[in-house]
Design a protein around this motif. Structure first.
Motif, PDB file in Angstrom:
ATOM      1  N   TYR A 132       0.926  -1.418   0.145  1.00  0.00           N
ATOM      2  CA  TYR A 132      -0.033  -0.033   0.175  1.00  0.00           C
ATOM      3  C   TYR A 132       0.838   1.343  -0.069  1.00  0.00           C
ATOM      4  O   TYR A 132       0.656   2.073  -0.637  1.00  0.00           O
ATOM      5  CB  TYR A 132      -1.041   0.010   1.198  1.00  0.00           C
ATOM      6  CG  TYR A 132      -1.805   1.186   1.446  1.00  0.00           C
ATOM      7  CD1 TYR A 132      -2.672   1.496   0.483  1.00  0.00           C
ATOM      8  CD2 TYR A 132      -1.192   2.286   2.461  1.00  0.00           C
ATOM      9  CE1 TYR A 132      -3.380   2.844   0.849  1.00  0.00           C
ATOM     10  CE2 TYR A 132      -2.085   3.223   2.604  1.00  0.00           C
ATOM     11  CZ  TYR A 132      -3.050   3.510   1.898  1.00  0.00           C
ATOM     12  OH  TYR A 132      -3.848   4.833   1.885  1.00  0.00           O
ATOM     13  N   GLY A 133       1.685   1.334   0.867  1.00  0.00           N
ATOM     14  CA  GLY A 133       2.612   2.385   0.967  1.00  0.00           C
ATOM     15  C   GLY A 133       3.491   2.980  -0.376  1.00  0.00           C
ATOM     16  O   GLY A 133       3.620   3.735  -0.673  1.00  0.00           O
ATOM     17  N   SER A 134       3.842   1.625  -1.141  1.00  0.00           N
ATOM     18  CA  SER A 134       4.780   1.703  -2.295  1.00  0.00           C
ATOM     19  C   SER A 134       3.522   2.208  -3.422  1.00  0.00           C
ATOM     20  O   SER A 134       4.022   3.101  -4.175  1.00  0.00           O
ATOM     21  CB  SER A 134       5.233   0.479  -2.749  1.00  0.00           C
ATOM     22  OG  SER A 134       6.235   0.069  -1.807  1.00  0.00           O
ATOM     23  N   ALA A 135       2.438   1.665  -3.297  1.00  0.00           N
ATOM     24  CA  ALA A 135       1.241   2.343  -4.365  1.00  0.00           C
ATOM     25  C   ALA A 135       0.913   3.850  -4.207  1.00  0.00           C
ATOM     26  O   ALA A 135       1.069   4.522  -5.148  1.00  0.00           O
ATOM     27  CB  ALA A 135      -0.021   1.504  -4.278  1.00  0.00           C
ATOM     28  N   VAL A 136       1.069   4.174  -3.060  1.00  0.00           N
ATOM     29  CA  VAL A 136       0.732   5.567  -2.810  1.00  0.00           C
ATOM     30  C   VAL A 136       1.802   6.502  -3.276  1.00  0.00           C
ATOM     31  O   VAL A 136       1.443   7.568  -3.923  1.00  0.00           O
ATOM     32  CB  VAL A 136       0.630   6.003  -1.235  1.00  0.00           C
ATOM     33  CG1 VAL A 136       0.428   7.540  -0.975  1.00  0.00           C
ATOM     34  CG2 VAL A 136      -0.760   4.995  -0.625  1.00  0.00           C
ATOM     35  N   VAL A 137       3.304   6.091  -2.909  1.00  0.00           N
ATOM     36  CA  VAL A 137       4.315   6.925  -3.479  1.00  0.00           C
ATOM     37  C   VAL A 137       4.174   6.631  -5.194  1.00  0.00           C
ATOM     38  O   VAL A 137       4.332   7.880  -5.694  1.00  0.00           O
ATOM     39  CB  VAL A 137       5.663   6.105  -3.036  1.00  0.00           C
ATOM     40  CG1 VAL A 137       6.727   6.702  -3.726  1.00  0.00           C
ATOM     41  CG2 VAL A 137       5.912   6.392  -1.621  1.00  0.00           C
ATOM     42  N   THR A 371       0.649   2.138 -15.367  1.00  0.00           N
ATOM     43  CA  THR A 371       0.014   0.873 -16.142  1.00  0.00           C
ATOM     44  C   THR A 371       1.113  -0.141 -16.542  1.00  0.00           C
ATOM     45  O   THR A 371       1.853   0.236 -17.148  1.00  0.00           O
ATOM     46  CB  THR A 371      -0.978   1.164 -17.203  1.00  0.00           C
ATOM     47  OG1 THR A 371      -0.259   1.915 -17.980  1.00  0.00           O
ATOM     48  CG2 THR A 371      -2.116   2.260 -16.758  1.00  0.00           C
ATOM     49  N   PRO A 372       0.739  -1.447 -16.366  1.00  0.00           N
ATOM     50  CA  PRO A 372       1.818  -2.278 -16.678  1.00  0.00           C
ATOM     51  C   PRO A 372       1.592  -2.559 -18.142  1.00  0.00           C
ATOM     52  O   PRO A 372       0.422  -2.155 -18.622  1.00  0.00           O
ATOM     53  CB  PRO A 372       1.290  -3.615 -15.897  1.00  0.00           C
ATOM     54  CG  PRO A 372      -0.232  -3.293 -15.476  1.00  0.00           C
ATOM     55  CD  PRO A 372      -0.311  -1.673 -15.411  1.00  0.00           C
ATOM     56  N   PRO A 373       2.373  -3.303 -19.126  1.00  0.00           N
ATOM     57  CA  PRO A 373       3.716  -3.885 -18.500  1.00  0.00           C
ATOM     58  C   PRO A 373       4.676  -2.931 -18.508  1.00  0.00           C
ATOM     59  O   PRO A 373       5.902  -3.205 -18.050  1.00  0.00           O
ATOM     60  CB  PRO A 373       4.090  -4.815 -19.455  1.00  0.00           C
ATOM     61  CG  PRO A 373       3.299  -4.232 -20.936  1.00  0.00           C
ATOM     62  CD  PRO A 373       2.107  -3.556 -20.385  1.00  0.00           C
ATOM     63  N   VAL A 374       4.723  -1.738 -18.992  1.00  0.00           N
ATOM     64  CA  VAL A 374       5.834  -0.807 -19.133  1.00  0.00           C
ATOM     65  C   VAL A 374       5.676   0.173 -18.292  1.00  0.00           C
ATOM     66  O   VAL A 374       5.679   1.724 -18.690  1.00  0.00           O
ATOM     67  CB  VAL A 374       6.290  -0.328 -20.655  1.00  0.00           C
ATOM     68  CG1 VAL A 374       7.615   0.549 -20.687  1.00  0.00           C
ATOM     69  CG2 VAL A 374       6.404  -1.504 -21.397  1.00  0.00           C
ATOM     70  N   GLY A 375       4.975   0.151 -17.154  1.00  0.00           N
ATOM     71  CA  GLY A 375       4.806   1.232 -15.960  1.00  0.00           C
ATOM     72  C   GLY A 375       6.030   1.715 -15.398  1.00  0.00           C
ATOM     73  O   GLY A 375       6.349   0.940 -14.515  1.00  0.00           O
ATOM     74  N   VAL A 376       6.745   2.813 -15.842  1.00  0.00           N
ATOM     75  CA  VAL A 376       7.972   3.107 -15.314  1.00  0.00           C
ATOM     76  C   VAL A 376       8.186   3.292 -13.936  1.00  0.00           C
ATOM     77  O   VAL A 376       9.021   2.948 -13.145  1.00  0.00           O
ATOM     78  CB  VAL A 376       8.655   4.062 -16.151  1.00  0.00           C
ATOM     79  CG1 VAL A 376       7.914   5.179 -15.876  1.00  0.00           C
ATOM     80  CG2 VAL A 376      10.019   4.253 -15.327  1.00  0.00           C
ATOM     81  N   LEU A 377       7.038   3.977 -13.306  1.00  0.00           N
ATOM     82  CA  LEU A 377       6.938   3.927 -11.996  1.00  0.00           C
ATOM     83  C   LEU A 377       6.766   2.900 -10.996  1.00  0.00           C
ATOM     84  O   LEU A 377       7.202   3.067  -9.749  1.00  0.00           O
ATOM     85  CB  LEU A 377       5.554   5.133 -11.522  1.00  0.00           C
ATOM     86  CG  LEU A 377       5.835   6.407 -12.056  1.00  0.00           C
ATOM     87  CD1 LEU A 377       4.742   7.357 -11.861  1.00  0.00           C
ATOM     88  CD2 LEU A 377       7.003   7.184 -11.663  1.00  0.00           C
ATOM     89  N   LEU A 378       6.235   1.969 -11.621  1.00  0.00           N
ATOM     90  CA  LEU A 378       6.182   0.486 -10.851  1.00  0.00           C
ATOM     91  C   LEU A 378       7.532   0.042 -10.907  1.00  0.00           C
ATOM     92  O   LEU A 378       7.739  -0.702  -9.661  1.00  0.00           O
ATOM     93  CB  LEU A 378       5.220  -0.304 -11.772  1.00  0.00           C
ATOM     94  CG  LEU A 378       3.968   0.038 -11.903  1.00  0.00           C
ATOM     95  CD1 LEU A 378       2.938  -0.817 -12.642  1.00  0.00           C
ATOM     96  CD2 LEU A 378       3.141   0.466 -10.673  1.00  0.00           C
ATOM     97  N   PHE A 379       8.285   0.107 -11.700  1.00  0.00           N
ATOM     98  CA  PHE A 379       9.513  -0.401 -11.597  1.00  0.00           C
ATOM     99  C   PHE A 379      10.443   0.418 -10.674  1.00  0.00           C
ATOM    100  O   PHE A 379      11.396  -0.022  -9.908  1.00  0.00           O
ATOM    101  CB  PHE A 379      10.452  -0.239 -13.181  1.00  0.00           C
ATOM    102  CG  PHE A 379       9.756  -1.430 -13.861  1.00  0.00           C
ATOM    103  CD1 PHE A 379      10.292  -2.801 -14.049  1.00  0.00           C
ATOM    104  CD2 PHE A 379       8.882  -1.059 -14.955  1.00  0.00           C
ATOM    105  CE1 PHE A 379       9.770  -3.857 -14.887  1.00  0.00           C
ATOM    106  CE2 PHE A 379       8.258  -2.039 -15.757  1.00  0.00           C
ATOM    107  CZ  PHE A 379       8.773  -3.076 -15.644  1.00  0.00           C
ATOM    108  N   VAL A 380      10.406   1.889 -10.741  1.00  0.00           N
ATOM    109  CA  VAL A 380      11.190   2.658  -9.873  1.00  0.00           C
ATOM    110  C   VAL A 380      10.918   2.335  -8.395  1.00  0.00           C
ATOM    111  O   VAL A 380      11.620   2.030  -7.518  1.00  0.00           O
ATOM    112  CB  VAL A 380      10.841   4.126 -10.252  1.00  0.00           C
ATOM    113  CG1 VAL A 380      11.484   5.001  -9.059  1.00  0.00           C
ATOM    114  CG2 VAL A 380      11.431   4.408 -11.572  1.00  0.00           C
ATOM    115  N   VAL A 381       9.690   2.502  -8.038  1.00  0.00           N
ATOM    116  CA  VAL A 381       9.080   2.292  -6.496  1.00  0.00           C
ATOM    117  C   VAL A 381       9.300   0.704  -6.183  1.00  0.00           C
ATOM    118  O   VAL A 381       9.739   0.532  -4.996  1.00  0.00           O
ATOM    119  CB  VAL A 381       7.834   2.867  -6.459  1.00  0.00           C
ATOM    120  CG1 VAL A 381       7.397   2.508  -4.914  1.00  0.00           C
ATOM    121  CG2 VAL A 381       7.680   4.279  -6.953  1.00  0.00           C
ATOM    122  N   GLY A 382       8.835  -0.182  -7.124  1.00  0.00           N
ATOM    123  CA  GLY A 382       9.038  -1.454  -6.842  1.00  0.00           C
ATOM    124  C   GLY A 382      10.517  -1.796  -6.465  1.00  0.00           C
ATOM    125  O   GLY A 382      10.844  -2.726  -5.632  1.00  0.00           O
ATOM    126  N   GLY A 383      11.452  -1.355  -7.291  1.00  0.00           N
ATOM    127  CA  GLY A 383      12.881  -1.518  -7.259  1.00  0.00           C
ATOM    128  C   GLY A 383      13.294  -1.150  -5.544  1.00  0.00           C
ATOM    129  O   GLY A 383      14.084  -1.793  -5.266  1.00  0.00           O
TER     130      GLY A 383
END
Length: 426
Positions: A132-137, A371-383
């Protein structure tokens, strides 16, 4: 020739080649197949990046870096915490408000995501689940390209030519940016109640709010001076970006005293990397745009669309639907560079307000960064938070829906976008 060039680009990109090089090699192939001189490539590349407005991007990136390293970001977080830290889901609200503050200087979602992930994800991990915290960021970082200044809007205006100004797009993002901020805070409140998150932070105190306001006042003046000067015609967007760098450096060295000379080389390095990626994309894509022009692609595309529909609303819906899909698979800067020269002139032929069309174009691709699959923010925060893309998507989807709802609101009620720019004379 054009279908072969586009096919070559997507094939190279799918094979994992950097997008800038994919554009460059596809352009070289197109020039060769079209029996055109390869000397066109360096000429077009140099002409594309030899742009004064484009210089604003590295300056805004550098200003954001100096804010983070100079302790300015911490003051914004403490100010936000004094206001909303004690409400349900308080840390999430602090994240959204902090992102809004950082957005008023950095102008880039990826830069905001990197800064907020390192600062706020560890804190939220202690109070909420890390997903949840990562999604908010990740979601709140999308305020960067919407609230002025915006690197995405600078790129759009550059690719659209003289039809729309950077200042007009900046002002178009103010009201939607505030609406998105409020909408995401409401979403955070609802999710916090549904998940039973406890209250965090200190009890609300007017004395503490006043103290934090006094401490942060000089920080708040930065966007006022920079954006106000750009909109008021005192200086250009590039000059405003340079002023933001000087202002952030002065605060970091002499007010917070957290910035040192040793911080300058890494800040310059990170800003240079971001700017070089954008510059390389623009340079290589310029040759591709030249091929489209030689093959009369814009004219043919305009004729085909106008033969399909004469209704500007239908045209706009088609473009928005296409961008929704394109944004899932193509990095946003590449999408601006490839598609704006094609669709911005057609929008003018349909009589659409260039500010309205330009902002919707930018907002659609901004939301696509989640949005996946190339949601760059998902990769940045997920990393940073060490989460898989699947886990990020499971937590971020409510915020994606909220941001698309704001896009729909702007689509159906154009004055939300155009009123402020028109009041300011754009």
């Amino acid at each position: 020739m054009v279908p072969a060039v586009i096919g070559a680009f997507f094939l190279l990109a799918l094979l994992g080649m950097p997008l800038a090089l994919s554009l460059g090699l596809a352009s070289v192939g197109g020039l060769w197949v079209g029996d055109l001189s390869l000397s066109v490539l360096p000429q077009r590349m140099m002409h594309a990046v030899n742009s004064f407005p484009l210089m604003a991007i590295p300056f805004f990136m550098l200003a954001g870096e100096l804010m983070i390293r100079g302790g300015i970001m911490e003051r914004l977080i403490e100010f936000a915490n004094s206001i909303v830290g004690r409400v349900r889901g308080g840390l999430a609200h602090v994240t959204v408000l902090s992102s809004m503050g950082l957005s008023s200087v950095s102008g880039a979602a990826v830069a905001d995501a990197s800064a907020l992930s390192a600062t706020l994800v560890p804190a939220m991990r202690r109070s909420y689940d890390v997903g949840y915290g990562s999604a908010v960021v990740a979601a709140s970082s999308n305020l960067g390209p919407i609230i002025p200044p915006s690197a995405a809007m600078i790129v759009y205006a550059l690719m659209a030519g003289s039809s729309v100004s950077v200042g007009a797009l900046f002002m178009a993002g103010v009201v939607p940016g505030l609406i998105m901020t409020v909408a995401m805070m409401i979403t955070c409140t609802v999710l916090a109640k549904l998940r039973g998150y406890s209250l965090t932070g200190e009890a609300f105190s007017l004395r503490e709010v006043a103290r934090q306001t006094k401490r942060s006042f000089i920080v708040f003046m930065m966007p006022v001076i920079v954006i106000g000067g750009i909109v008021g015609g005192v200086f250009t967007a590039t000059e405003g970006a340079a002023i933001a760098v000087v202002y952030a450096a002065l605060i970091g060295f002499f007010v917070t005293r957290r910035l040192s000379l040793a911080d300058l080389p890494p800040a310059l390095f990170r800003a240079a990397i971001t700017a070089s990626i954008v510059g390389a994309l623009i340079a290589f894509a310029s040759a591709l745009t030249f091929l489209f022009t030689v093959e009369l692609v814009p004219m043919r595309l305009a004729s085909a669309i106008q033969a399909f529909t004469a209704d500007p609303t239908v045209f706009l819906l088609l473009v928005m639907a296409m961008l929704l899909v394109v944004g899932m698979f193509l990095e946003s800067n590449a999408a601006y560079i490839m598609l704006v020269p094609l669709f911005a002139p057609i929008a003018l032929e349909y009589g659409l307000d260039p500010i309205y069309f330009g902002f919707l174009f930018v907002l659609n691709l901004v939301v696509a960064m989640l949005t996946p699959p190339v949601g760059v923010l998902l990769f940045v925060v997920g990393g940073v938070s060490r989460l898989s893309i699947g886990e990020m998507v499971r937590n971020v989807w409510p915020f994606i829906l909220v941001q698309y709802a704001v896009l729909a609101l702007c689509f159906f009620f154009p004055p939300i976008v155009t009123t402020l720019p028109r009041l300011l004379g754009y």
